[in-house]
Design a protein around this motif. Structure first.
Motif, PDB file in Angstrom:
ATOM      1  N   UNK A   1      27.902  55.675  45.071  1.00 43.17           N
ATOM      2  CA  UNK A   1      27.243  54.403  45.367  1.00 43.17           C
ATOM      3  C   UNK A   1      25.734  54.598  45.418  1.00 43.17           C
TER       4      UNK A   1
ATOM      5  N   UNK B   1      39.748  43.107  34.616  1.00 40.68           N
ATOM      6  CA  UNK B   1      39.571  42.785  36.032  1.00 40.68           C
ATOM      7  C   UNK B   1      39.108  43.998  36.836  1.00 40.68           C
TER       8      UNK B   1
ATOM      9  N   UNK C   1      33.036  45.783  37.063  1.00 43.93           N
ATOM     10  CA  UNK C   1      32.245  45.427  38.229  1.00 43.93           C
ATOM     11  C   UNK C   1      31.827  43.965  38.067  1.00 43.93           C
ATOM     12  N   UNK C   2      31.953  43.171  39.139  1.00 44.68           N
ATOM     13  CA  UNK C   2      31.741  41.730  39.003  1.00 44.68           C
ATOM     14  C   UNK C   2      30.436  41.324  38.320  1.00 44.68           C
TER      15      UNK C   2
ATOM     16  N   UNK D   1      35.244  50.892  39.581  1.00 43.74           N
ATOM     17  CA  UNK D   1      34.467  51.199  40.787  1.00 43.74           C
ATOM     18  C   UNK D   1      35.338  51.307  42.028  1.00 43.74           C
TER      19      UNK D   1
ATOM     20  N   UNK E   1      36.082  49.225  49.888  1.00 40.72           N
ATOM     21  CA  UNK E   1      36.018  48.082  48.984  1.00 40.72           C
ATOM     22  C   UNK E   1      37.251  47.205  49.239  1.00 40.72           C
TER      23      UNK E   1
ATOM     24  N   UNK F   1      23.473  55.822  52.141  1.00 37.89           N
ATOM     25  CA  UNK F   1      23.977  54.492  51.791  1.00 37.89           C
ATOM     26  C   UNK F   1      23.787  53.473  52.918  1.00 37.89           C
TER      27      UNK F   1
ATOM     28  N   UNK G   1      24.959  39.887  40.473  1.00 38.27           N
ATOM     29  CA  UNK G   1      25.792  39.907  41.681  1.00 38.27           C
ATOM     30  C   UNK G   1      24.995  39.664  42.963  1.00 38.27           C
TER      31      UNK G   1
ATOM     32  N   UNK H   1      29.251  40.886  48.268  1.00 40.92           N
ATOM     33  CA  UNK H   1      30.147  41.980  48.620  1.00 40.92           C
ATOM     34  C   UNK H   1      31.610  41.553  48.746  1.00 40.92           C
TER      35      UNK H   1
ATOM     36  N   UNK I   1      32.938  40.686  45.977  1.00 44.33           N
ATOM     37  CA  UNK I   1      33.334  41.141  44.643  1.00 44.33           C
ATOM     38  C   UNK I   1      34.317  40.182  43.976  1.00 44.33           C
ATOM     39  N   UNK I   2      33.994  38.901  44.047  1.00 40.14           N
ATOM     40  CA  UNK I   2      34.838  37.900  43.387  1.00 40.14           C
ATOM     41  C   UNK I   2      34.663  38.007  41.879  1.00 40.14           C
ATOM     42  N   UNK I   3      35.662  37.522  41.168  1.00 40.96           N
ATOM     43  CA  UNK I   3      35.610  37.677  39.715  1.00 40.96           C
ATOM     44  C   UNK I   3      34.724  36.611  39.065  1.00 40.96           C
ATOM     45  N   UNK I   4      34.603  35.442  39.687  1.00 43.55           N
ATOM     46  CA  UNK I   4      33.788  34.366  39.110  1.00 43.55           C
ATOM     47  C   UNK I   4      32.491  34.205  39.904  1.00 43.55           C
TER      48      UNK I   4
END
Lengths: 397, 397
Positions: A24, A110, A113-114, A159, A350, B49, B239, B246, B248-251
């Motif tokens: 990361x 899918x 990474x978004x 990821x 995640x 991080x 993003x 965070x 991490x939705x697909x749309x």
């Protein structure tokens, strides 16, 4: 033969920490602060505007790109630095679509990474020409590559799970169907050997703050295959991608090859930090790195599975199908990762249930793996992830 | 009352140099290297991080944006940092065009910095919807603002001559005609007082490595007027502009307000350098800066004109129509500027014949102006710009 004891000594790692989150944000190369001082005080401070030529700042994006090219199997002179990975995805996809004007489908999965999917959505929304972003499950990608598809856009290493696509195989199938392939190497560059030229990849993009250890917000890179480099008109046609940036012409003329993928002023300070990280990479053999990454990963999986039956391996069991991370599913993964971090083992979480551990041989060794596995075992056995139990225990120690 | 002796002491300026190129790259704030060490060693090095939250890196683009907002008269919470100016131009223009879908003309002028025109060209080439980039002479802009125009896109201060557009007046005329106004503040931010909110500007963009002294390649900023901020769908939908990055939705779901203009991972190190520059700006009153900039500029023009009849003022003579730079035309301008630099007066040259001098009161004072004027007078009088004469003279001293 790469000396991983030597590379480990080149990083600053906080006392008492096993850092399994270099997938990361990589740790600080010890030489980076001094190099940054030099760039700030001796270059910026003393040379001022003349630093663009005298200190080579203007040439930096291509020079650093060449050092990354070696790590990803790209032809020299075909990688350039700048911007963020999201921007580079946009550039690559926009260029690829202009090379396949008659096709309308962008195929992704899918496991991408978004932000890659978001940037594609933004691009095709603007184009408004009936493009479709088709997102299938990772295991369905291969059969979904058909002559309907314009561009295959994938992140090679997932990821979350570390599952790795077969770049050579999918690129071959793509080409058999007249499809262009864009590979996002965010979790590949510095993690696994990559052979862009050998695979015939059309475009590749990636970031440098993960396995490459360039620092928080370090710039991204883009690769365009030599056969396309002079073809695609850049969507983000900035002045530093112009054929003659300092002629200040009123109309855009794209520069030669990869130079046209430059956009604005290079991030000189960020590139300086990245350069010290690449000094370390210069001595690294990628095959040796891969062997060590796999050995450490296998050791980690074996140790965790031997002691933590409640953790389910989320990464492929086959080492050859895995990048350089190991992930486990656990319903209380978020809390468990908090407990790990509190006990000096830094990985990350995640959603919905993935505990993610980066295995980065440049600075992680067997002792780190064993210590991490022991800490995880204790956390799971003593249910330290259970908030109530954790607080009760903390109160008495 | 701003103490310009104090601000000058906050910059590192090389011995023996009068730096009149801060309109291209500002000098090093003395505090910047130490702050950078702290961010690298104590934040990146120790927090790794966790710095994204613990050190506030994730919040930096908005926090730094708010500090810039004060300097450009923007409402707090409506400026965000990231990327380069070229990218920000693209974002602003793409957003503006979606707000005026029925109109097809982008109006700009030939005094705009080329990258703004290039980015517009790239954008409308991709959109392929019959948009026209109409470029008129700066003095013709006002009458060219008609109901045919979708977006007026101008750089307020001309990078060559310093000629400054009347932002309030042109924005008013734009709005009377239903036109949206995008202002590029590259040569305005930190140079002249700007009142975006008061002028009703719709969008503004700018860079931070010039008058703001953020360092080579420092990140850009973008402002979107509150009335538009939740309207425009971002073209560069990365993003970190997502409503829930965070999750991490697909749309893609655009974030609230200016947050949607974020794209990728913030340039943490570059922002750290910029922050030390803004520490200096925090104490500066923009009206006092403007008064001093004008006084120094008038002093410079008077001295040069008194001694160098061959130099023709290229900047407006009216101080109120000038930004914070003074330019002269001279057929041998390139060679003359080389001679100036060799004699410790750093300005720059812009083709075909412009010698450009930035007047930056934070670290330029009367003594600097007088010394620069004296050096220029000697160079012109002794024809030091003449290569042959210059070499002959160098040989005997």
């Amino acid at each position: 033969m790469t000396d991983f004891t030597a590379t480990k000594a080149m990083f600053h790692l906080p006392e008492g920490v096993v850092y399994l989150d270099g997938n990361s944000l990589g740790p600080l190369p010890k030489a980076a602060p001094e190099r940054m001082q030099q760039v700030m005080c001796e270059e910026w401070g003393e040379m001022l505007i003349t630093g663009w030529n005298k200190a080579g700042w203007m040439a930096q994006p291509a020079a650093v790109g060449d050092r990354i090219a070696r790590l990803i199997g790209a032809e020299p002179g075909h990688v350039v630095m700048g911007d963020t990975l999201s921007i580079k995805v946009y550039q690559a996809l926009a260029a690829a679509l202009t090379l396949r004007p008659e096709r309308k489908v962008i195929l992704s999965d899918s496991g991408n990474f978004p932000t890659d999917l978001y940037m594609a959505e933004g691009l095709i929304g603007g184009l408004d020409k009936g493009h479709e972003l088709r997102v299938v499950a990772p295991e369905e990608v291969e059969q979904a590559i058909t002559e309907e598809v314009a561009v295959l856009m994938l992140t090679q290493v997932d990821y979350r799970t570390g599952r790795m696509h077969d770049m050579a195989r999918l690129t071959r199938k793509a080409h058999e169907n007249g499809v262009l392939a864009i590979w996002d190497l965010a979790h590949s560059a510095g993690a696994v050997p990559v052979d862009l030229a050998g695979c015939g990849a059309d475009f590749a993009v990636g970031c440098t703050y993960k396995f490459l250890n360039g620092g928080p917000g370090a710039p991204a890179f883009i690769y365009v295959a030599p056969r396309h480099a002079d073809m695609a008109r850049p969507a983000l046609s900035g002045w530093l991608g112009h054929a003659a940036p300092f002629a200040f012409e009123q109309a855009y003329r794209a520069g030669d090859g990869i130079a046209r993928m430059r956009v604005g002023t290079p991030p000189v300070l960020a590139l300086a930090s990245l350069e010290t990280a690449l000094d370390i990479w210069d001595g690294v053999d990628m095959a040796a790195l891969r062997a060590r990454s796999q050995a450490l990963s296998e050791r980690f999986i074996a140790a965790v599975e031997a002691t933590c039956p409640m953790l389910e391996l989320a990464s492929p069991r086959d080492a050859d199908r895995r990048g350089s991370q190991v992930s486990f599913r656990f319903a209380h993964g978020y809390e468990a990762m908090q407990a790990c971090i509190a006990h000096g083992v830094i990985g990350d979480f995640r959603a919905p249930d993935i505990m993610r551990f980066g295995i980065t041989p440049l600075y992680i060794d067997e002792a780190d793996i064993d210590r991490a596995a022991a800490v995880i075992a204790r956390i799971m056995e003593q249910r330290l992830w259970d908030d109530a139990a954790y607080r009760a225990r903390a109160a008495v120690t």
